[in-house]
Design a protein around this motif. Structure first.
Motif, mmCIF file in Angstrom:
data_model
loop_
_atom_site.group_PDB
_atom_site.id
_atom_site.type_symbol
_atom_site.label_atom_id
_atom_site.label_comp_id
_atom_site.label_asym_id
_atom_site.label_seq_id
_atom_site.Cartn_x
_atom_site.Cartn_y
_atom_site.Cartn_z
ATOM 1 N N ASN A 80 0.827 -1.210 0.000
ATOM 2 C CA ASN A 80 0.000 0.000 0.000
ATOM 3 C C ASN A 80 0.862 1.261 0.000
ATOM 4 O OD1 ASN A 80 -2.139 -1.760 0.136
ATOM 5 N ND2 ASN A 80 -2.883 -1.070 2.122
ATOM 6 N N ALA A 81 1.902 1.261 0.829
ATOM 7 C CA ALA A 81 2.770 2.436 0.906
ATOM 8 C C ALA A 81 3.472 2.682 -0.425
ATOM 9 C CB ALA A 81 3.791 2.261 2.027
ATOM 10 N N LEU A 82 4.031 1.618 -1.013
ATOM 11 C CA LEU A 82 4.722 1.776 -2.304
ATOM 12 C C LEU A 82 3.749 2.221 -3.384
ATOM 13 C CD1 LEU A 82 7.747 1.300 -3.110
ATOM 14 C CD2 LEU A 82 7.141 0.367 -0.880
ATOM 15 N N HIS A 83 2.563 1.624 -3.400
ATOM 16 C CA HIS A 83 1.568 2.014 -4.396
ATOM 17 C C HIS A 83 1.230 3.494 -4.268
ATOM 18 C CE1 HIS A 83 -2.520 2.785 -5.867
ATOM 19 N NE2 HIS A 83 -2.207 1.933 -6.825
ATOM 20 N N LYS A 98 -0.256 -6.350 -7.605
ATOM 21 C CA LYS A 98 -0.466 -7.768 -7.890
ATOM 22 C C LYS A 98 -0.098 -8.562 -6.643
ATOM 23 C CE LYS A 98 2.457 -10.270 -10.422
ATOM 24 N NZ LYS A 98 2.774 -11.468 -9.580
ATOM 25 N N TRP A 99 -0.957 -9.514 -6.310
ATOM 26 C CA TRP A 99 -0.759 -10.274 -5.062
ATOM 27 C C TRP A 99 0.618 -10.903 -5.004
ATOM 28 C CZ3 TRP A 99 0.312 -15.264 -3.486
ATOM 29 C CH2 TRP A 99 0.020 -15.550 -2.144
ATOM 30 N N PRO A 100 1.284 -10.821 -3.830
ATOM 31 C CA PRO A 100 0.809 -10.073 -2.659
ATOM 32 C C PRO A 100 1.248 -8.605 -2.660
ATOM 33 C CG PRO A 100 2.747 -11.336 -2.073
ATOM 34 C CD PRO A 100 2.449 -11.669 -3.524
ATOM 35 N N ASN A 101 2.419 -8.300 -3.287
ATOM 36 C CA ASN A 101 2.923 -6.930 -3.097
ATOM 37 C C ASN A 101 3.772 -6.397 -4.249
ATOM 38 O OD1 ASN A 101 5.252 -8.422 -2.683
ATOM 39 N ND2 ASN A 101 5.326 -8.056 -0.480
ATOM 40 N N ASP A 102 3.581 -6.900 -5.462
ATOM 41 C CA ASP A 102 4.229 -6.268 -6.607
ATOM 42 C C ASP A 102 3.401 -5.069 -7.056
ATOM 43 O OD1 ASP A 102 6.279 -8.112 -6.708
ATOM 44 O OD2 ASP A 102 5.352 -9.352 -8.256
ATOM 45 N N VAL A 103 4.056 -3.997 -7.454
ATOM 46 C CA VAL A 103 3.352 -2.846 -8.016
ATOM 47 C C VAL A 103 3.643 -2.808 -9.508
ATOM 48 C CG1 VAL A 103 3.019 -0.352 -7.958
ATOM 49 C CG2 VAL A 103 3.490 -1.590 -5.834
ATOM 50 N N LEU A 104 2.575 -2.776 -10.313
ATOM 51 C CA LEU A 104 2.681 -2.843 -11.764
ATOM 52 C C LEU A 104 2.115 -1.577 -12.394
ATOM 53 C CD1 LEU A 104 1.227 -6.436 -12.427
ATOM 54 C CD2 LEU A 104 3.549 -5.835 -11.717
ATOM 55 N N ILE A 105 2.655 -1.232 -13.549
ATOM 56 C CA ILE A 105 2.087 -0.196 -14.397
ATOM 57 C C ILE A 105 1.969 -0.788 -15.796
ATOM 58 C CG2 ILE A 105 2.368 2.105 -15.381
ATOM 59 C CD1 ILE A 105 3.974 2.852 -12.890
ATOM 60 N N ASP A 106 0.769 -0.771 -16.349
ATOM 61 C CA ASP A 106 0.507 -1.384 -17.659
ATOM 62 C C ASP A 106 0.997 -2.832 -17.701
ATOM 63 O OD1 ASP A 106 -0.634 0.976 -18.585
ATOM 64 O OD2 ASP A 106 1.272 1.732 -19.366
ATOM 65 N N ALA A 108 3.461 -4.187 -16.179
ATOM 66 C CA ALA A 108 4.904 -4.351 -16.000
ATOM 67 C C ALA A 108 5.304 -3.934 -14.587
ATOM 68 C CB ALA A 108 5.668 -3.530 -17.032
ATOM 69 N N LYS A 109 6.234 -4.653 -14.019
ATOM 70 C CA LYS A 109 6.632 -4.450 -12.624
ATOM 71 C C LYS A 109 7.553 -3.240 -12.506
ATOM 72 C CE LYS A 109 8.706 -7.184 -8.862
ATOM 73 N NZ LYS A 109 9.092 -8.564 -8.481
ATOM 74 N N ILE A 110 7.197 -2.324 -11.603
ATOM 75 C CA ILE A 110 8.033 -1.147 -11.390
ATOM 76 C C ILE A 110 8.751 -1.186 -10.045
ATOM 77 C CG2 ILE A 110 6.243 0.331 -10.344
ATOM 78 C CD1 ILE A 110 7.478 2.628 -12.160
ATOM 79 N N CYS A 111 8.343 -2.085 -9.170
ATOM 80 C CA CYS A 111 9.074 -2.231 -7.910
ATOM 81 C C CYS A 111 8.871 -3.640 -7.371
ATOM 82 C CB CYS A 111 8.638 -1.189 -6.878
ATOM 83 S SG CYS A 111 7.130 -1.590 -5.997
ATOM 84 N N GLY A 112 9.768 -4.024 -6.501
ATOM 85 C CA GLY A 112 9.655 -5.301 -5.813
ATOM 86 C C GLY A 112 9.841 -5.099 -4.325
ATOM 87 N N ILE A 113 9.283 -5.994 -3.535
ATOM 88 C CA ILE A 113 9.348 -5.901 -2.076
ATOM 89 C C ILE A 113 9.784 -7.247 -1.513
ATOM 90 C CG2 ILE A 113 7.997 -5.556 0.039
ATOM 91 C CD1 ILE A 113 6.113 -3.759 -1.657
#
Length: 234
Positions: A80-83, A98-106, A108-113
């Protein structure tokens, strides 16, 4: 008193590894370590995390308290914080979790946790693609630069992240998982999204009260996924 402290180094092996060692020696909650580059970064399932100069590579310490909600919730607190931080830099696109905590744009992954635990300390590490995205990997990746967004002030990004993460952590402690789950569901892949997990496919049916992914199978049974990778199917 600030709720966080940010230390920045030019290079290290892994900010997560460094903070695991420092946590074992008594380092406090709210300490953030940022490296401008890493030589031994890693993601979930021991994947290598390519770490060229220009991106965000950082980790922080959470000290678990006896009355805290389950520590597994922290994957969603972090997501949530990264998003929220990433979305604040976007004008025309929507970031998605994307479950559980990848943040995607279009897609595609823009960050990992990556979360790792030692005793009562949880280390939350993240890499955010500001200038570069990894190539030749098994999933699509993207950077702010590739989106035409020039995040020139990495220090500003770090302070936003530390501040917003502290707010989400406080909310989790005060109100439990419910508000974390609510925000996550609002910004994650929609119910009915076709997903693949290992050798099965089904439709996303939400997450339970502990954060497990619920997959509706063809026979209408619900399969509960507690760990592992999922892949969205168009």
């Amino acid at each position: 008193m600030d709720k966080y402290i940010i230390e920045t180094v030019d290079h290290t092996g892994s900010t997560n590894s460094d903070l695991l060692k420092r946590a074992d020696k008594g380092a406090i909650e709210g300490l953030w370590l940022r490296a401008k580059s890493q030589g031994a970064g890693r993601g979930r399932n021991a994947r290598d995390w390519v770490s060229p100069t220009g991106n965000i590579y950082t980790s922080t310490i959470i000290r678990l308290k006896p009355d805290d909600p389950p520590a597994t919730n922290l994957a969603f607190v972090a997501a949530n914080a990264l998003h929220q931080v990433i979305q604040s830099y976007l004008s025309y696109q929507d970031a998605m979790i994307k479950w559980p905590n990848d943040v995607l744009i279009d897609g595609a992954k823009i960050c990992g946790i990556l979360l790792e635990r030692s005793g009562n300390a949880v280390i939350m590490g993240t890499g955010v693609n500001l200038m570069h995205s990894p190539q030749n990997i098994d999933r699509k990746a993207i950077s702010f630069a590739e989106l035409g967004i020039n995040v020139t002030d990495a220090d500003e990004f770090m302070h936003k992240l530390a501040e917003i993460f502290a707010l989400w952590l406080e909310r989790w402690r005060d109100q439990g998982f419910a508000p974390i789950r609510e925000y996550w569901l609002q910004h994650a892949h929609k119910k009915g999204q076709k997903l693949r997990h290992e050798n099965m496919t089904g439709l996303f049916a939400g997450i339970d009260n502990e954060g497990a992914c619920l997959l509706k199978l063809a026979d209408d049974t619900i399969y509960t996924i507690h760990a592992g990778d999922i892949f969205m199917i168009d």
